[in-house]
Design an enzyme around this catalytic site. Structure first.
Site, PDB file in Angstrom:
ATOM      1  N   ASP A  24       2.734   5.716  -6.634  1.00 30.63           N
ATOM      2  CA  ASP A  24       3.872   5.563  -5.917  1.00 30.63           C
ATOM      3  C   ASP A  24       5.309   5.660  -6.595  1.00 30.63           C
ATOM      4  O   ASP A  24       6.002   5.534  -6.333  1.00 30.63           O
ATOM      5  CB  ASP A  24       3.832   4.429  -4.853  1.00 30.63           C
ATOM      6  CG  ASP A  24       2.885   4.559  -3.786  1.00 30.63           C
ATOM      7  OD1 ASP A  24       2.971   5.515  -3.283  1.00 30.63           O
ATOM      8  OD2 ASP A  24       2.226   3.883  -3.611  1.00 30.63           O
ATOM      9  N   HIS A  38      -2.705  -2.031  -9.816  1.00 28.40           N
ATOM     10  CA  HIS A  38      -3.502  -1.446  -8.741  1.00 28.40           C
ATOM     11  C   HIS A  38      -4.855  -2.233  -8.648  1.00 28.40           C
ATOM     12  O   HIS A  38      -5.171  -2.727  -9.844  1.00 28.40           O
ATOM     13  CB  HIS A  38      -3.942   0.160  -9.213  1.00 28.40           C
ATOM     14  CG  HIS A  38      -4.692   0.684  -8.110  1.00 28.40           C
ATOM     15  ND1 HIS A  38      -5.838   0.842  -7.918  1.00 28.40           N
ATOM     16  CD2 HIS A  38      -3.901   1.627  -7.141  1.00 28.40           C
ATOM     17  CE1 HIS A  38      -5.857   1.649  -6.771  1.00 28.40           C
ATOM     18  NE2 HIS A  38      -4.887   2.075  -6.427  1.00 28.40           N
ATOM     19  N   HIS A  65       0.920  -1.328   0.135  1.00 28.27           N
ATOM     20  CA  HIS A  65      -0.150  -0.093   0.047  1.00 28.27           C
ATOM     21  C   HIS A  65       0.845   1.277   0.064  1.00 28.27           C
ATOM     22  O   HIS A  65       1.947   1.378  -0.917  1.00 28.27           O
ATOM     23  CB  HIS A  65      -0.889  -0.222   1.109  1.00 28.27           C
ATOM     24  CG  HIS A  65      -2.118   0.944   1.421  1.00 28.27           C
ATOM     25  ND1 HIS A  65      -2.766   1.722   0.308  1.00 28.27           N
ATOM     26  CD2 HIS A  65      -2.852   1.376   2.273  1.00 28.27           C
ATOM     27  CE1 HIS A  65      -3.430   2.495   0.499  1.00 28.27           C
ATOM     28  NE2 HIS A  65      -3.731   2.005   1.650  1.00 28.27           N
TER      29      HIS A  65
HETATM   30  N1  ACO Z   1       4.652  -6.611 -10.687  1.00 27.77           N
HETATM   31  C1  ACO Z   1       4.378  -7.701 -11.358  1.00 27.77           C
HETATM   32  N2  ACO Z   1       3.222  -8.393 -11.284  1.00 27.77           N
HETATM   33  C2  ACO Z   1       2.251  -7.980 -10.867  1.00 27.77           C
HETATM   34  C3  ACO Z   1       2.111  -6.917 -10.051  1.00 27.77           C
HETATM   35  C4  ACO Z   1       3.426  -6.049 -10.124  1.00 27.77           C
HETATM   36  N3  ACO Z   1       3.691  -4.930  -9.340  1.00 27.77           N
HETATM   37  N4  ACO Z   1       1.240  -6.294  -9.595  1.00 27.77           N
HETATM   38  C5  ACO Z   1       0.466  -7.444  -9.863  1.00 27.77           C
HETATM   39  N5  ACO Z   1       1.024  -8.264 -10.679  1.00 27.77           N
HETATM   40  C6  ACO Z   1       0.412  -9.631 -11.172  1.00 27.77           C
HETATM   41  C7  ACO Z   1      -0.033 -10.389 -10.202  1.00 27.77           C
HETATM   42  O1  ACO Z   1       1.167 -11.357  -9.955  1.00 27.77           O
HETATM   43  C8  ACO Z   1      -1.160 -11.431 -10.895  1.00 27.77           C
HETATM   44  O2  ACO Z   1      -0.477 -12.130 -11.892  1.00 27.77           O
HETATM   45  P1  ACO Z   1      -1.175 -13.443 -12.212  1.00 27.77           P
HETATM   46  O3  ACO Z   1      -2.641 -13.243 -12.647  1.00 27.77           O
HETATM   47  O4  ACO Z   1      -0.433 -14.208 -13.148  1.00 27.77           O
HETATM   48  O5  ACO Z   1      -1.419 -14.496 -10.714  1.00 27.77           O
HETATM   49  C9  ACO Z   1      -1.868 -10.112 -11.545  1.00 27.77           C
HETATM   50  O6  ACO Z   1      -0.798  -9.184 -11.844  1.00 27.77           O
HETATM   51  C10 ACO Z   1      -3.079  -9.559 -10.925  1.00 27.77           C
HETATM   52  O7  ACO Z   1      -2.563  -9.066  -9.833  1.00 27.77           O
HETATM   53  P2  ACO Z   1      -3.196  -9.259  -8.182  1.00 27.77           P
HETATM   54  O8  ACO Z   1      -2.157  -9.378  -7.160  1.00 27.77           O
HETATM   55  O9  ACO Z   1      -4.302 -10.141  -8.271  1.00 27.77           O
HETATM   56  O10 ACO Z   1      -3.748  -7.819  -8.213  1.00 27.77           O
HETATM   57  P3  ACO Z   1      -4.178  -7.105  -6.644  1.00 27.77           P
HETATM   58  O11 ACO Z   1      -5.573  -6.128  -7.134  1.00 27.77           O
HETATM   59  O12 ACO Z   1      -4.673  -7.917  -5.599  1.00 27.77           O
HETATM   60  O13 ACO Z   1      -2.870  -6.307  -6.198  1.00 27.77           O
HETATM   61  C11 ACO Z   1      -1.457  -4.641  -5.803  1.00 27.77           C
HETATM   62  C12 ACO Z   1      -2.832  -4.867  -6.408  1.00 27.77           C
HETATM   63  C13 ACO Z   1      -1.242  -4.818  -4.323  1.00 27.77           C
HETATM   64  C14 ACO Z   1      -1.159  -3.051  -5.913  1.00 27.77           C
HETATM   65  C15 ACO Z   1      -0.364  -5.096  -6.791  1.00 27.77           C
HETATM   66  O14 ACO Z   1      -0.546  -4.781  -8.068  1.00 27.77           O
HETATM   67  C16 ACO Z   1       0.955  -4.944  -6.297  1.00 27.77           C
HETATM   68  O15 ACO Z   1       1.684  -5.725  -5.376  1.00 27.77           O
HETATM   69  N6  ACO Z   1       1.670  -3.960  -6.777  1.00 27.77           N
HETATM   70  C17 ACO Z   1       3.013  -3.645  -5.959  1.00 27.77           C
HETATM   71  C18 ACO Z   1       2.930  -2.901  -5.044  1.00 27.77           C
HETATM   72  C19 ACO Z   1       2.544  -1.452  -5.130  1.00 27.77           C
HETATM   73  O16 ACO Z   1       3.124  -0.809  -5.935  1.00 27.77           O
HETATM   74  N7  ACO Z   1       1.317  -1.011  -4.308  1.00 27.77           N
HETATM   75  C20 ACO Z   1       0.964   0.499  -4.490  1.00 27.77           C
HETATM   76  C21 ACO Z   1      -0.545   0.354  -4.960  1.00 27.77           C
HETATM   77  S1  ACO Z   1      -0.990   1.932  -4.833  1.00 27.77           S
HETATM   78  C22 ACO Z   1      -1.224   2.389  -3.513  1.00 27.77           C
HETATM   79  O17 ACO Z   1      -1.627   1.436  -2.503  1.00 27.77           O
HETATM   80  C23 ACO Z   1      -1.115   3.654  -2.897  1.00 27.77           C
END
Ligand code: ACO
Length: 437
Positions: free
Chosen positions: A364, A308, A269
Protein backbone atom coordinates in the site's frame (compact mmCIF):
# COMPACT_ATOMS: atom_id res chain seq x y z
CA UNK A 1 11.20 -45.57 20.72
CA UNK A 2 9.20 -42.36 20.15
CA UNK A 3 8.88 -41.44 16.44
CA UNK A 4 10.94 -38.35 15.58
CA UNK A 5 8.14 -36.43 13.86
CA UNK A 6 6.24 -36.03 17.12
CA UNK A 7 6.02 -33.58 19.98
CA UNK A 8 6.22 -34.84 23.54
CA UNK A 9 4.43 -32.75 26.14
CA UNK A 10 4.56 -33.29 29.88
CA UNK A 11 1.67 -31.88 31.86
CA UNK A 12 3.28 -30.84 35.13
CA UNK A 13 -0.11 -30.71 36.82
CA UNK A 14 -0.53 -34.47 36.44
CA UNK A 15 3.00 -35.63 35.47
CA UNK A 16 1.45 -37.31 32.47
CA UNK A 17 3.26 -37.31 29.14
CA UNK A 18 1.58 -37.06 25.72
CA UNK A 19 3.03 -37.63 22.27
CA UNK A 20 1.43 -35.63 19.48
CA UNK A 21 2.13 -36.11 15.75
CA UNK A 22 3.79 -33.23 13.90
CA UNK A 23 2.53 -32.87 10.33
CA UNK A 24 3.70 -30.09 8.00
CA UNK A 25 5.33 -28.34 10.94
CA UNK A 26 2.07 -28.21 12.88
CA UNK A 27 0.33 -30.04 15.66
CA UNK A 28 -3.42 -30.32 15.64
CA UNK A 29 -5.04 -28.15 18.29
CA UNK A 30 -7.65 -30.86 18.81
CA UNK A 31 -4.84 -33.21 19.91
CA UNK A 32 -4.33 -30.93 22.92
CA UNK A 33 -7.80 -31.67 24.21
CA UNK A 34 -6.72 -35.10 25.52
CA UNK A 35 -4.50 -33.24 28.02
CA UNK A 36 -6.78 -33.08 31.01
CA UNK A 37 -6.48 -33.04 34.78
CA UNK A 38 -9.68 -35.06 35.33
CA UNK A 39 -12.53 -36.64 33.38
CA UNK A 40 -14.68 -33.52 33.67
CA UNK A 41 -11.83 -31.18 32.63
CA UNK A 42 -12.52 -29.74 29.13
CA UNK A 43 -8.90 -30.26 28.06
CA UNK A 44 -6.24 -27.83 26.90
CA UNK A 45 -7.02 -25.35 24.13
CA UNK A 46 -4.62 -23.17 22.13
CA UNK A 47 -5.06 -19.42 22.85
CA UNK A 48 -4.14 -17.36 19.81
CA UNK A 49 -5.78 -13.92 19.62
CA UNK A 50 -5.57 -12.56 16.05
CA UNK A 51 -4.42 -15.99 14.79
CA UNK A 52 -0.75 -15.02 14.79
CA UNK A 53 0.41 -18.64 14.92
CA UNK A 54 -2.55 -20.72 13.81
CA UNK A 55 -2.97 -22.37 10.41
CA UNK A 56 -6.72 -22.40 9.73
CA UNK A 57 -6.63 -24.37 6.49
CA UNK A 58 -4.57 -26.22 3.92
CA UNK A 59 -4.24 -24.17 0.78
CA UNK A 60 -2.53 -24.57 -2.59
CA UNK A 61 -3.38 -21.11 -3.91
CA UNK A 62 -0.69 -18.70 -2.70
CA UNK A 63 2.72 -19.21 -1.10
CA UNK A 64 4.42 -16.50 0.95
CA UNK A 65 7.84 -16.66 2.58
CA UNK A 66 7.72 -13.52 4.68
CA UNK A 67 11.31 -13.78 5.88
CA UNK A 68 12.71 -13.94 2.34
CA UNK A 69 10.11 -11.69 0.67
CA UNK A 70 8.76 -14.37 -1.70
CA UNK A 71 5.24 -14.40 -3.13
CA UNK A 72 4.00 -17.08 -5.55
CA UNK A 73 0.56 -17.80 -7.01
CA UNK A 74 0.09 -21.53 -7.67
CA UNK A 75 3.89 -21.87 -7.65
CA UNK A 76 4.66 -19.04 -10.11
CA UNK A 77 6.72 -16.10 -8.74
CA UNK A 78 4.74 -12.85 -8.69
CA UNK A 79 7.50 -11.06 -10.63
CA UNK A 80 7.14 -13.52 -13.56
CA UNK A 81 3.35 -13.27 -13.62
CA UNK A 82 3.45 -9.45 -13.44
CA UNK A 83 5.86 -9.33 -16.37
CA UNK A 84 4.25 -11.87 -18.70
CA UNK A 85 0.54 -12.21 -17.91
CA UNK A 86 -2.67 -10.27 -18.05
CA UNK A 87 -4.85 -9.98 -14.97
CA UNK A 88 -7.54 -12.32 -16.34
CA UNK A 89 -4.86 -14.91 -17.15
CA UNK A 90 -3.70 -14.74 -13.52
CA UNK A 91 -7.32 -14.90 -12.36
CA UNK A 92 -7.72 -18.16 -14.31
CA UNK A 93 -4.51 -19.49 -12.74
CA UNK A 94 -5.65 -18.65 -9.21
CA UNK A 95 -9.11 -20.14 -9.67
CA UNK A 96 -8.27 -23.29 -11.64
CA UNK A 97 -4.67 -23.96 -10.57
CA UNK A 98 -3.10 -23.90 -14.06
CA UNK A 99 -2.28 -21.22 -16.62
CA UNK A 100 -4.80 -21.26 -19.49
CA UNK A 101 -3.81 -22.11 -23.07
CA UNK A 102 -4.83 -19.61 -25.74
CA UNK A 103 -8.26 -21.13 -26.42
CA UNK A 104 -9.04 -21.43 -22.69
CA UNK A 105 -7.98 -17.85 -22.09
CA UNK A 106 -10.10 -16.53 -24.95
CA UNK A 107 -13.16 -18.37 -23.67
CA UNK A 108 -12.49 -17.13 -20.15
CA UNK A 109 -12.12 -13.50 -21.33
CA UNK A 110 -15.34 -13.83 -23.35
CA UNK A 111 -17.25 -15.17 -20.36
CA UNK A 112 -16.01 -12.55 -17.90
CA UNK A 113 -16.64 -9.78 -20.43
CA UNK A 114 -20.20 -11.00 -20.95
CA UNK A 115 -20.93 -10.81 -17.23
CA UNK A 116 -20.00 -7.17 -16.76
CA UNK A 117 -23.49 -5.62 -17.06
CA UNK A 118 -25.51 -4.88 -13.94
CA UNK A 119 -29.23 -5.47 -13.64
CA UNK A 120 -30.94 -2.08 -13.95
CA UNK A 121 -32.36 -2.51 -10.45
CA UNK A 122 -28.77 -2.61 -9.15
CA UNK A 123 -27.96 0.64 -10.97
CA UNK A 124 -31.02 2.23 -9.36
CA UNK A 125 -29.98 0.83 -5.98
CA UNK A 126 -26.66 2.63 -6.37
CA UNK A 127 -28.39 5.87 -7.35
CA UNK A 128 -30.03 5.83 -3.92
CA UNK A 129 -26.78 6.59 -2.09
CA UNK A 130 -26.06 10.10 -0.86
CA UNK A 131 -23.94 12.21 -3.22
CA UNK A 132 -20.94 12.00 -0.83
CA UNK A 133 -21.14 8.26 -0.01
CA UNK A 134 -17.72 6.64 0.35
CA UNK A 135 -17.19 4.45 -2.75
CA UNK A 136 -16.09 1.55 -0.55
CA UNK A 137 -19.39 1.71 1.40
CA UNK A 138 -21.23 1.69 -1.92
CA UNK A 139 -19.22 -1.28 -3.17
CA UNK A 140 -19.73 -3.39 -0.04
CA UNK A 141 -23.48 -2.71 0.05
CA UNK A 142 -24.03 -3.20 -3.66
CA UNK A 143 -22.18 -6.52 -3.75
CA UNK A 144 -24.32 -7.67 -0.82
CA UNK A 145 -27.42 -6.49 -2.70
CA UNK A 146 -26.52 -8.75 -5.65
CA UNK A 147 -27.54 -11.60 -3.37
CA UNK A 148 -31.11 -10.41 -3.86
CA UNK A 149 -30.68 -10.24 -7.64
CA UNK A 150 -29.29 -13.80 -7.92
CA UNK A 151 -31.13 -15.94 -5.35
CA UNK A 152 -30.03 -19.13 -7.14
CA UNK A 153 -26.47 -18.37 -5.92
CA UNK A 154 -27.45 -19.89 -2.57
CA UNK A 155 -26.85 -23.35 -4.02
CA UNK A 156 -23.17 -23.16 -3.09
CA UNK A 157 -22.61 -26.92 -3.12
CA UNK A 158 -23.22 -27.09 -6.87
CA UNK A 159 -19.87 -26.57 -8.71
CA UNK A 160 -21.43 -25.35 -11.99
CA UNK A 161 -23.59 -22.87 -10.13
CA UNK A 162 -20.58 -21.68 -8.12
CA UNK A 163 -18.57 -21.08 -11.27
CA UNK A 164 -21.43 -19.07 -12.75
CA UNK A 165 -21.42 -16.72 -9.73
CA UNK A 166 -17.60 -16.52 -9.82
CA UNK A 167 -17.76 -15.23 -13.41
CA UNK A 168 -20.52 -12.79 -12.52
CA UNK A 169 -18.59 -11.38 -9.58
CA UNK A 170 -15.31 -10.95 -11.48
CA UNK A 171 -17.21 -9.40 -14.39
CA UNK A 172 -19.31 -7.03 -12.32
CA UNK A 173 -16.81 -5.74 -9.76
CA UNK A 174 -15.27 -3.12 -12.11
CA UNK A 175 -18.75 -1.98 -13.15
CA UNK A 176 -19.84 -1.45 -9.54
CA UNK A 177 -16.52 0.22 -8.71
CA UNK A 178 -16.78 2.60 -11.67
CA UNK A 179 -20.39 3.45 -10.86
CA UNK A 180 -19.46 4.23 -7.27
CA UNK A 181 -16.82 6.65 -8.61
CA UNK A 182 -19.13 8.35 -11.14
CA UNK A 183 -21.86 8.67 -8.53
CA UNK A 184 -19.44 10.65 -6.35
CA UNK A 185 -18.45 13.05 -9.11
CA UNK A 186 -21.99 13.36 -10.46
CA UNK A 187 -21.31 11.96 -13.93
CA UNK A 188 -23.77 9.68 -15.75
CA UNK A 189 -22.95 5.99 -15.56
CA UNK A 190 -21.07 4.44 -18.48
CA UNK A 191 -22.05 0.93 -19.53
CA UNK A 192 -19.40 -1.72 -20.25
CA UNK A 193 -17.79 -1.96 -23.69
CA UNK A 194 -17.23 -5.59 -24.69
CA UNK A 195 -14.54 -4.73 -27.27
CA UNK A 196 -12.12 -3.63 -24.55
CA UNK A 197 -9.87 -5.59 -22.21
CA UNK A 198 -10.77 -5.95 -18.52
CA UNK A 199 -8.75 -2.94 -17.37
CA UNK A 200 -9.42 -0.84 -20.50
CA UNK A 201 -13.13 -1.39 -20.02
CA UNK A 202 -12.81 -0.37 -16.37
CA UNK A 203 -11.07 2.84 -17.49
CA UNK A 204 -13.83 3.34 -20.06
CA UNK A 205 -16.52 3.08 -17.38
CA UNK A 206 -14.58 5.47 -15.14
CA UNK A 207 -13.50 8.18 -17.52
CA UNK A 208 -15.41 8.15 -20.81
CA UNK A 209 -17.18 11.45 -21.36
CA UNK A 210 -18.72 12.37 -24.74
CA UNK A 211 -16.39 10.50 -27.09
CA UNK A 212 -18.18 7.73 -29.03
CA UNK A 213 -15.46 5.16 -28.25
CA UNK A 214 -13.06 5.25 -25.31
CA UNK A 215 -9.38 4.70 -26.10
CA UNK A 216 -7.37 3.84 -22.99
CA UNK A 217 -3.74 4.89 -22.74
CA UNK A 218 -1.94 1.52 -23.19
CA UNK A 219 0.76 2.31 -20.59
CA UNK A 220 -1.84 3.17 -17.95
CA UNK A 221 -4.02 0.18 -18.87
CA UNK A 222 -1.01 -2.16 -18.51
CA UNK A 223 0.01 -0.50 -15.22
CA UNK A 224 -3.49 -1.04 -13.85
CA UNK A 225 -3.40 -4.65 -15.06
CA UNK A 226 -0.08 -5.19 -13.22
CA UNK A 227 -1.48 -3.60 -10.06
CA UNK A 228 -4.49 -5.92 -10.32
CA UNK A 229 -2.15 -8.94 -10.66
CA UNK A 230 -0.21 -7.87 -7.55
CA UNK A 231 -3.37 -7.51 -5.49
CA UNK A 232 -5.15 -10.67 -6.68
CA UNK A 233 -4.42 -12.90 -3.67
CA UNK A 234 -2.38 -12.94 -0.50
CA UNK A 235 -3.24 -16.18 1.31
CA UNK A 236 -4.94 -15.97 4.73
CA UNK A 237 -5.09 -12.19 5.26
CA UNK A 238 -7.85 -10.45 7.22
CA UNK A 239 -10.36 -10.18 4.35
CA UNK A 240 -9.69 -13.71 3.04
CA UNK A 241 -10.21 -15.01 6.54
CA UNK A 242 -13.55 -13.15 6.58
CA UNK A 243 -14.44 -14.68 3.20
CA UNK A 244 -13.68 -18.19 4.42
CA UNK A 245 -15.35 -17.65 7.77
CA UNK A 246 -18.61 -16.29 6.32
CA UNK A 247 -18.44 -18.84 3.48
CA UNK A 248 -18.13 -21.67 5.99
CA UNK A 249 -21.75 -21.03 7.04
CA UNK A 250 -22.66 -21.72 3.35
CA UNK A 251 -23.80 -18.12 2.78
CA UNK A 252 -23.98 -17.19 -0.90
CA UNK A 253 -20.84 -15.76 -2.57
CA UNK A 254 -22.25 -12.21 -2.89
CA UNK A 255 -22.70 -12.01 0.87
CA UNK A 256 -19.27 -13.58 1.40
CA UNK A 257 -17.52 -11.14 -0.94
CA UNK A 258 -19.36 -8.23 0.70
CA UNK A 259 -18.08 -9.43 4.10
CA UNK A 260 -14.55 -9.81 2.77
CA UNK A 261 -14.68 -6.35 1.18
CA UNK A 262 -15.90 -4.93 4.50
CA UNK A 263 -12.83 -6.43 6.19
CA UNK A 264 -10.64 -4.99 3.46
CA UNK A 265 -12.03 -1.49 4.07
CA UNK A 266 -10.31 -1.09 7.46
CA UNK A 267 -7.25 1.20 7.67
CA UNK A 268 -5.00 -1.61 8.95
CA UNK A 269 -5.75 -3.69 5.84
CA UNK A 270 -6.78 -2.51 2.36
CA UNK A 271 -7.79 0.90 3.68
CA UNK A 272 -4.11 1.65 4.36
CA UNK A 273 -3.47 2.94 0.82
CA UNK A 274 -5.94 5.77 1.38
CA UNK A 275 -4.30 6.52 4.74
CA UNK A 276 -0.81 6.63 3.16
CA UNK A 277 -1.88 9.50 0.92
CA UNK A 278 -3.43 11.33 3.87
CA UNK A 279 -0.18 10.80 5.79
CA UNK A 280 1.95 12.12 2.90
CA UNK A 281 -0.35 15.16 2.69
CA UNK A 282 0.04 15.69 6.42
CA UNK A 283 3.84 15.47 6.18
CA UNK A 284 3.70 17.99 3.33
CA UNK A 285 7.42 18.22 2.50
CA UNK A 286 10.68 16.32 2.96
CA UNK A 287 11.92 18.61 5.78
CA UNK A 288 9.00 17.51 7.97
CA UNK A 289 9.80 13.80 7.72
CA UNK A 290 12.23 13.48 10.69
CA UNK A 291 9.73 15.14 13.04
CA UNK A 292 6.93 12.89 11.74
CA UNK A 293 9.02 9.75 12.19
CA UNK A 294 9.93 10.89 15.72
CA UNK A 295 6.24 11.23 16.58
CA UNK A 296 5.52 7.73 15.26
CA UNK A 297 8.37 6.33 17.37
CA UNK A 298 6.94 8.08 20.43
CA UNK A 299 3.74 6.13 19.86
CA UNK A 300 1.65 8.82 18.11
CA UNK A 301 0.17 6.87 15.20
CA UNK A 302 1.76 4.47 12.75
CA UNK A 303 3.69 4.89 9.56
CA UNK A 304 0.91 3.86 7.19
CA UNK A 305 2.02 1.51 4.40
CA UNK A 306 4.75 0.11 6.63
CA UNK A 307 4.85 -3.23 8.37
CA UNK A 308 3.18 -6.54 7.67
CA UNK A 309 2.04 -9.51 9.69
CA UNK A 310 3.87 -11.93 7.39
CA UNK A 311 6.59 -9.97 5.56
CA UNK A 312 9.60 -9.31 7.72
CA UNK A 313 11.48 -8.25 4.59
CA UNK A 314 10.72 -6.00 1.62
CA UNK A 315 7.23 -6.79 0.27
CA UNK A 316 7.99 -8.16 -3.25
CA UNK A 317 4.90 -6.38 -4.54
CA UNK A 318 6.23 -3.00 -3.38
CA UNK A 319 9.32 -3.49 -5.59
CA UNK A 320 7.18 -4.12 -8.70
CA UNK A 321 4.95 -1.18 -7.81
CA UNK A 322 7.97 1.14 -7.66
CA UNK A 323 8.92 0.04 -11.20
CA UNK A 324 5.32 0.47 -12.40
CA UNK A 325 5.25 3.97 -10.90
CA UNK A 326 8.12 5.04 -13.15
CA UNK A 327 6.18 3.86 -16.26
CA UNK A 328 3.03 5.67 -15.15
CA UNK A 329 4.84 8.92 -14.34
CA UNK A 330 6.28 9.02 -17.87
CA UNK A 331 2.67 9.46 -19.03
CA UNK A 332 1.11 11.44 -16.20
CA UNK A 333 4.08 13.44 -14.95
CA UNK A 334 5.75 12.69 -11.63
CA UNK A 335 3.54 12.74 -8.55
CA UNK A 336 5.43 15.08 -6.16
CA UNK A 337 4.40 12.81 -3.27
CA UNK A 338 6.81 10.19 -4.62
CA UNK A 339 9.78 12.24 -3.41
CA UNK A 340 8.34 12.44 0.10
CA UNK A 341 7.60 8.71 0.05
CA UNK A 342 11.09 7.78 -1.18
CA UNK A 343 12.72 9.95 1.47
CA UNK A 344 10.41 8.58 4.16
CA UNK A 345 11.33 5.03 3.16
CA UNK A 346 15.00 5.96 3.14
CA UNK A 347 14.88 7.47 6.62
CA UNK A 348 12.74 4.68 8.08
CA UNK A 349 14.92 1.88 6.69
CA UNK A 350 17.95 3.38 8.43
CA UNK A 351 16.21 3.91 11.73
CA UNK A 352 16.73 1.32 14.43
CA UNK A 353 13.05 1.46 15.48
CA UNK A 354 11.93 0.20 12.04
CA UNK A 355 14.97 -2.01 11.39
CA UNK A 356 14.70 -3.88 14.69
CA UNK A 357 10.97 -4.47 14.17
CA UNK A 358 11.54 -5.50 10.52
CA UNK A 359 9.10 -2.87 9.28
CA UNK A 360 9.38 -2.46 5.50
CA UNK A 361 7.11 -0.72 2.97
CA UNK A 362 4.15 -2.92 2.08
CA UNK A 363 2.02 -3.02 -1.08
CA UNK A 364 0.00 0.00 0.00
CA UNK A 365 2.93 2.36 0.41
CA UNK A 366 3.41 3.17 -3.29
CA UNK A 367 0.14 2.01 -4.89
CA UNK A 368 -1.77 5.13 -3.82
CA UNK A 369 0.83 7.43 -5.37
CA UNK A 370 0.32 5.69 -8.72
CA UNK A 371 -3.43 5.73 -8.40
CA UNK A 372 -3.41 9.43 -7.61
CA UNK A 373 -1.18 10.16 -10.62
CA UNK A 374 -3.72 8.25 -12.75
CA UNK A 375 -6.44 10.59 -11.52
CA UNK A 376 -8.10 8.57 -8.74
CA UNK A 377 -9.22 10.21 -5.49
CA UNK A 378 -7.86 8.50 -2.34
CA UNK A 379 -11.40 7.30 -1.47
CA UNK A 380 -11.22 5.04 -4.55
CA UNK A 381 -7.96 3.31 -3.65
CA UNK A 382 -9.43 0.51 -1.55
CA UNK A 383 -12.10 -0.08 -4.19
CA UNK A 384 -9.26 -0.59 -6.68
CA UNK A 385 -7.82 -3.18 -4.31
CA UNK A 386 -11.17 -4.98 -3.93
CA UNK A 387 -11.64 -5.57 -7.69
CA UNK A 388 -8.68 -7.95 -8.16
CA UNK A 389 -8.79 -9.37 -4.62
CA UNK A 390 -12.28 -10.68 -5.45
CA UNK A 391 -10.48 -13.35 -7.52
CA UNK A 392 -8.38 -14.43 -4.53
CA UNK A 393 -11.40 -14.44 -2.24
CA UNK A 394 -13.32 -16.64 -4.69
CA UNK A 395 -10.39 -19.04 -5.23
CA UNK A 396 -10.04 -19.44 -1.46
CA UNK A 397 -13.81 -19.79 -1.03
CA UNK A 398 -13.96 -22.59 -3.61
CA UNK A 399 -11.01 -24.29 -1.96
CA UNK A 400 -12.70 -24.06 1.44
CA UNK A 401 -16.00 -25.47 0.16
CA UNK A 402 -14.29 -28.47 -1.45
CA UNK A 403 -12.01 -29.20 1.53
CA UNK A 404 -13.51 -32.15 3.39
CA UNK A 405 -11.76 -31.11 6.62
CA UNK A 406 -13.50 -27.72 6.75
CA UNK A 407 -16.62 -27.06 8.81
CA UNK A 408 -18.40 -23.95 9.98
CA UNK A 409 -15.69 -21.64 11.40
CA UNK A 410 -16.29 -21.35 15.09
CA UNK A 411 -13.41 -20.40 17.41
CA UNK A 412 -13.41 -20.99 21.14
CA UNK A 413 -12.98 -18.35 23.84
CA UNK A 414 -11.59 -17.97 27.32
CA UNK A 415 -14.56 -16.68 29.26
CA UNK A 416 -13.62 -13.82 31.57
CA UNK A 417 -17.06 -12.62 32.67
CA UNK A 418 -19.33 -13.30 35.66
CA UNK A 419 -20.91 -16.67 36.31
CA UNK A 420 -24.55 -17.40 37.19
CA UNK A 421 -25.49 -14.20 39.01
CA UNK A 422 -28.66 -13.55 40.98
CA UNK A 423 -31.08 -11.49 38.84
CA UNK A 424 -32.05 -8.18 40.48
CA UNK A 425 -35.53 -6.73 39.92
CA UNK A 426 -35.43 -3.08 38.76
CA UNK A 427 -36.28 -1.62 42.21
CA UNK A 428 -33.30 -3.37 43.82
CA UNK A 429 -30.67 -2.17 41.32
CA UNK A 430 -28.22 0.52 42.32
CA UNK A 431 -26.73 2.94 39.78
CA UNK A 432 -24.33 0.88 37.76
CA UNK A 433 -22.51 4.02 36.61
CA UNK A 434 -21.81 2.43 33.26
CA UNK A 435 -23.77 4.73 30.96
CA UNK A 436 -22.50 8.32 31.24
CA UNK A 437 -25.00 11.10 30.61
N1 ACO B 1 4.49 2.15 12.13
C1 ACO B 1 5.10 2.17 13.35
N2 ACO B 1 5.23 1.09 14.13
C2 ACO B 1 4.72 -0.06 13.66
C3 ACO B 1 4.08 -0.15 12.42
C4 ACO B 1 3.99 1.00 11.64
N3 ACO B 1 3.38 0.98 10.45
N4 ACO B 1 3.66 -1.43 12.22
C5 ACO B 1 4.03 -2.13 13.31
N5 ACO B 1 4.67 -1.30 14.18
C6 ACO B 1 5.28 -1.68 15.45
C7 ACO B 1 4.24 -2.00 16.49
O1 ACO B 1 3.88 -0.85 17.22
C8 ACO B 1 4.95 -3.04 17.34
O2 ACO B 1 5.88 -2.36 18.15
P1 ACO B 1 6.19 -2.92 19.65
O3 ACO B 1 6.81 -4.27 19.45
O4 ACO B 1 7.09 -1.91 20.24
O5 ACO B 1 4.85 -2.99 20.34
C9 ACO B 1 5.76 -3.83 16.31
O6 ACO B 1 6.00 -2.90 15.23
C10 ACO B 1 5.06 -5.07 15.79
O7 ACO B 1 3.83 -4.68 15.20
P2 ACO B 1 2.45 -5.44 15.39
O8 ACO B 1 1.35 -4.42 15.48
O9 ACO B 1 2.55 -6.45 16.47
O10 ACO B 1 2.38 -6.21 14.03
P3 ACO B 1 1.09 -6.86 13.41
O11 ACO B 1 1.56 -8.01 12.63
O12 ACO B 1 0.03 -7.10 14.42
O13 ACO B 1 0.52 -5.71 12.44
C11 ACO B 1 0.11 -4.38 10.55
C12 ACO B 1 0.72 -5.68 11.08
C13 ACO B 1 -1.37 -4.28 10.95
C14 ACO B 1 0.16 -4.39 9.02
C15 ACO B 1 0.92 -3.18 11.12
O14 ACO B 1 2.26 -3.27 10.69
C16 ACO B 1 0.32 -1.83 10.74
O15 ACO B 1 -0.61 -1.38 11.39
N6 ACO B 1 0.82 -1.16 9.63
C17 ACO B 1 0.26 0.08 9.19
C18 ACO B 1 -1.01 -0.17 8.39
C19 ACO B 1 -0.73 -0.80 7.05
O16 ACO B 1 0.13 -0.35 6.29
N7 ACO B 1 -1.53 -1.83 6.72
C20 ACO B 1 -1.44 -2.50 5.43
C21 ACO B 1 -0.88 -3.88 5.57
S1 ACO B 1 -0.74 -4.63 3.99
C22 ACO B 1 -2.32 -5.08 3.61
O17 ACO B 1 -3.13 -5.38 4.41
C23 ACO B 1 -2.70 -5.03 2.22
Amino acid sequence: MVPSDTLTITDNRTNRTYTLPIEDGTIRSMDLRQIRTSNDDFGIMAYDPAFTNTASCRSSVTFIDGERGILEYRGYPIEVLAEHCTFLEVAYLLLFGELPNEAELNTWIYEITHHSMLHESTRKFMEGFRYDAHPMSMLVSTVAALSAVYPQAKDVQNPANRLHQVKRLIGKMPTIAAMSYRHGVGFPYVYPDNDLSYTENFMNMLWRMVEPKYAANPVLARALDILFILHADHEQNCSTNAMRSVGSSLADPYLCVAAAAAALAGPLHGGANEQVLKMLDEIGSKENIPAYVRRVKEGHGKLMGFGHRVYKNYDPRAKIIKWTAEQVFRVTGRNPKLDIALELENIALQDDYFVSRKLYPNVDFYSGIIYQAMGFKPEMFTVLFAIPRTVGWLAQWQEMLTDTEQKIARPRQIYTGHRTRRFLPMQERETAGVVKK
